[in-house]
Design a protein around this motif. Structure first.
Motif, PDB file in Angstrom:
ATOM      1  N   PHE A   1      30.842 131.317 -30.879  1.00 37.13           N
ATOM      2  CA  PHE A   1      32.270 131.136 -30.603  1.00 37.13           C
ATOM      3  C   PHE A   1      32.507 130.317 -29.333  1.00 37.13           C
ATOM      4  O   PHE A   1      33.457 129.542 -29.261  1.00 37.13           O
ATOM      5  CB  PHE A   1      32.992 132.472 -30.491  1.00 37.13           C
ATOM      6  N   ALA A   2      31.642 130.499 -28.346  1.00 39.21           N
ATOM      7  CA  ALA A   2      31.803 129.787 -27.078  1.00 39.21           C
ATOM      8  C   ALA A   2      31.195 128.391 -27.105  1.00 39.21           C
ATOM      9  O   ALA A   2      31.448 127.589 -26.205  1.00 39.21           O
ATOM     10  CB  ALA A   2      31.165 130.604 -25.946  1.00 39.21           C
ATOM     11  N   GLY A   3      30.385 128.108 -28.114  1.00 41.55           N
ATOM     12  CA  GLY A   3      29.721 126.801 -28.172  1.00 41.55           C
ATOM     13  C   GLY A   3      28.551 126.713 -27.208  1.00 41.55           C
ATOM     14  O   GLY A   3      28.209 125.640 -26.717  1.00 41.55           O
ATOM     15  N   LEU A   4      27.933 127.856 -26.942  1.00 38.80           N
ATOM     16  CA  LEU A   4      26.792 127.938 -26.035  1.00 38.80           C
ATOM     17  C   LEU A   4      25.603 128.513 -26.788  1.00 38.80           C
ATOM     18  O   LEU A   4      25.758 129.037 -27.886  1.00 38.80           O
ATOM     19  CB  LEU A   4      27.134 128.832 -24.839  1.00 38.80           C
ATOM     20  N   SER A   5      24.428 128.445 -26.203  1.00 35.75           N
ATOM     21  CA  SER A   5      23.255 129.005 -26.881  1.00 35.75           C
ATOM     22  C   SER A   5      23.149 130.506 -26.614  1.00 35.75           C
ATOM     23  O   SER A   5      23.594 131.000 -25.580  1.00 35.75           O
ATOM     24  CB  SER A   5      21.977 128.303 -26.425  1.00 35.75           C
ATOM     25  N   ARG A   6      22.526 131.216 -27.547  1.00 38.90           N
ATOM     26  CA  ARG A   6      22.320 132.649 -27.377  1.00 38.90           C
ATOM     27  C   ARG A   6      21.414 132.904 -26.186  1.00 38.90           C
ATOM     28  O   ARG A   6      21.613 133.858 -25.436  1.00 38.90           O
ATOM     29  CB  ARG A   6      21.729 133.274 -28.650  1.00 38.90           C
ATOM     30  N   VAL A   7      20.429 132.043 -25.979  1.00 42.32           N
ATOM     31  CA  VAL A   7      19.521 132.196 -24.839  1.00 42.32           C
ATOM     32  C   VAL A   7      20.303 132.102 -23.527  1.00 42.32           C
ATOM     33  O   VAL A   7      20.076 132.896 -22.610  1.00 42.32           O
ATOM     34  CB  VAL A   7      18.391 131.140 -24.889  1.00 42.32           C
TER      35      VAL A   7
END
Length: 82
Positions: free
Chosen positions: A32-38
């Motif tokens: 949703f944020a457009g970021l990686s899970r890591v």
């Protein structure tokens, strides 16, 4: 550049709390944020700091403003210094 003591911890606790309240997994939250899970995992453990860009993306992903998220981080930072 000086880093405020406890800032990464305050970011970690706040981001994790916001994610948990939204009922999202790290993977969903990151998507949703457009970021990686890591990256989200590193933020939540305090291993990594956050850019303003990342904080605003995180806030928007849960329908908050960047300033609302920063206020929550500042409140947590106050708790850290007590």
């Amino acid at each position: 550049m000086q880093i405020l003591p406890g800032l990464n911890t305050a970011i970690a606790k706040t981001v994790r709390n916001v994610r948990m309240k939204s009922g999202l997994s790290q993977e969903q939250f990151a998507d949703f944020a457009g970021l990686s899970r890591v990256y989200i995992a590193q933020l939540e453990t305090g291993e990594r700091g956050a850019s303003l860009n990342a904080l605003i993306l995180i806030a928007r992903s849960v329908r908050m403003t960047g300033s609302e998220l920063v206020m929550l981080i500042e409140e947590e930072l106050k708790n850290f210094s007590r």
